[in-house]
Design an enzyme around this catalytic site. Structure first.
Site, PDB file in Angstrom:
ATOM      1  N   SER A  46       0.601  -1.362   0.074  1.00  0.00           N
ATOM      2  CA  SER A  46       0.208  -0.154   0.199  1.00  0.00           C
ATOM      3  C   SER A  46       1.317   1.303   0.102  1.00  0.00           C
ATOM      4  O   SER A  46       1.456   1.389  -1.022  1.00  0.00           O
ATOM      5  CB  SER A  46      -1.141  -0.524   1.405  1.00  0.00           C
ATOM      6  OG  SER A  46      -2.428   0.903   1.511  1.00  0.00           O
ATOM      7  N   HIS A  58      -7.689  -5.920   0.232  1.00  0.00           N
ATOM      8  CA  HIS A  58      -6.190  -4.990   0.433  1.00  0.00           C
ATOM      9  C   HIS A  58      -5.552  -5.269   1.730  1.00  0.00           C
ATOM     10  O   HIS A  58      -6.256  -5.451   2.595  1.00  0.00           O
ATOM     11  CB  HIS A  58      -6.542  -3.642   0.847  1.00  0.00           C
ATOM     12  CG  HIS A  58      -5.945  -2.532   0.635  1.00  0.00           C
ATOM     13  ND1 HIS A  58      -4.851  -1.986  -0.270  1.00  0.00           N
ATOM     14  CD2 HIS A  58      -5.133  -1.510   2.010  1.00  0.00           C
ATOM     15  CE1 HIS A  58      -4.242  -1.668  -0.415  1.00  0.00           C
ATOM     16  NE2 HIS A  58      -3.999  -1.398   1.143  1.00  0.00           N
TER      17      HIS A  58
END
Ligand code: GCU
Length: 411
Positions: free
Chosen positions: A251, A392
């Protein structure tokens, strides 16, 4: 207020492929003046430097001065860590400038059965002690975001969060495969908040300066800098094969890993795990998170110059595939997750695809196809890509792929 602004920005988020605007993909092999690049020598001589300078001055921001490590200090070491299969070292690097000081600690595990170890190096979000149950890992005193799930109050890390992120770090798989793992709490290099009075930035201010200049580093560039400083230390450690260090990040920390790999050619490769907007994903697609949204929510991540592209992606003469191309010919792995639409999986894939022409100049295999591979069907070329099921995150599946790919391209 946070939720109101979130819902407004999310409501405007495009998740429909047919609504991705048409745009011309900036060609990595055509210079800003329109010349065609057809050899790797020409790439290195003219095109790579101009692209790198563009990202440095207009996206992430330049590092004002290259500070050297002042001292490093082994805080702790154990030759029988992880049930005897690894050597654990906790080493603190200290930097001083203008009577100010910054230190950060690298937690390093090296497999005992391997000499000259290749290493995965990556930041963690909530402290080194969260990545393992290992009781000896020192708890950082640096500022952190509060987090109910991890029991973090008053912006302070405690033992309550020990081992809370073991799921993201497949330490046993990494060590058993013969790799080392090095990690740093990113908040020690620069706390992740819109405040430039702390972290590494303030050591390098000129007189009366209290924030970076428009072309100077934001937080992502600061984190990238920290990875390079860890590399400086690795070069002094004979147990580490410093020519085989892979920068890894998830990320926002994947954005930092990519920029570190672009800046510092000592990194043998880069892994971008779900890095999304301002990382591997192409900005001009405006799918999921956009530049306006990221620059508004995280004004400290990129340099001030980058904000001129908020709702103005058309004006950008580059896109993120050219950031990836700066890593060529070194191995590059871009990974997406199916449910992580915010990070634009297709935009991450296309970036890897469009960076591939530069790899081909070196005779390296990139991504050939315009079609994304099926879910959980990785491509392990020099430019690698997978999209896995799920959200995610960083999973064991991701690490299994990174290890397989590193075995092919690093050994
Ligand atoms: C937010 C942000 C992303 C970032 C992510 C993360 O979702 O919008 O750009 O990648 O945080 O770091 O987890």
């Amino acid at each position: 207020l946070f939720f109101i602004s979130m819902s407004i920005s999310k409501a405007q988020t495009n998740y429909t492929e047919s609504e991705v605007p048409f745009f011309e993909v900036p060609n990595p092999l055509t210079t800003f003046k329109g010349e065609t690049i057809s050899t790797n020598t020409a790439w290195e001589k003219s095109r790579r430097p101009e692209l790198h300078a563009f990202f440095r001055e207009n996206v992430y921001g330049r590092v004002p001065e290259n500070l050297k490590i002042d001292s490093y200090n082994i805080l702790e070491q154990d030759h029988n860590a992880l049930n005897g299969k690894a050597k654990r070292t906790q080493v603190e690097l200290t930097f001083t400038k203008n009577n100010k000081e910054l230190s950060f600690t690298i937690l390093l595990y090296l497999p005992k059965h391997v000499k000259n170890t290749a290493v995965f190096l990556g930041y963690n979000f909530y402290g080194n002690h969260t990545i393992t149950e290992d009781e000896s890992v020192i708890i950082s005193t640096a500022w952190t975001d509060n987090n109910k799930e991890f029991g973090i109050e008053n912006n302070t890390l405690t033992a309550a969060s020990r081992g809370k992120r073991t799921n993201r770090w497949a330490i046993d798989k990494i060590i058993d495969a013969g790799y080392g793992l090095a990690t740093i709490y990113y908040g020690e290099v620069d706390p992740d908040k819109n405040d430039f009075s702390d972290g590494i930035h303030h050591l390098l201010y000129g007189e009366n300066q209290n924030q970076p200049k428009p072309d100077e580093w934001g937080s992502i560039a600061a984190w990238a800098w920290g990875l390079s400083k860890a590399m400086d230390y690795f070069e002094t450690n004979p147990e580490i094969e410093a020519t085989k260090v892979i920068a890894f990040g998830h990320s926002r920390l994947g954005k930092a890993a990519l920029w570190a790999g672009a800046n510092d050619q000592r990194f043998a490769g880069v892994i971008s795990n779900n890095s999304g907007c301002g990382g591997a994903a192409m900005s001009k697609r405006k799918y999921g998170e956009t530049l306006a949204v990221i620059n508004q929510r995280f004004p400290h991540w990129f340099c001030t110059n980058f904000k001129q592209y908020n709702n103005n992606e058309e004006a950008l003469v580059v896109d993120q595939h050219q950031l990836l191309a700066l890593i060529a010919p070194r191995p590059l792995y871009v990974a997406s997750a199916e449910e992580d639409r915010w990070a634009d999986p297709r935009g991450e894939f296309l970036s890897a695809k469009y960076a591939s022409s530069v790899y081909e100049l070196y005779g390296k295999k990139g991504i050939g196809d315009m079609e994304m591979p099926s879910t959980n069907l990785p491509i392990h070329n020099t430019v690698a890509y997978h999209i896995r099921t799920g959200k995610h995150d960083v999973t064991d599946y991701d690490w299994e792929q990174y290890i397989k790919w590193a075995n092919i391209h690093l050994r």
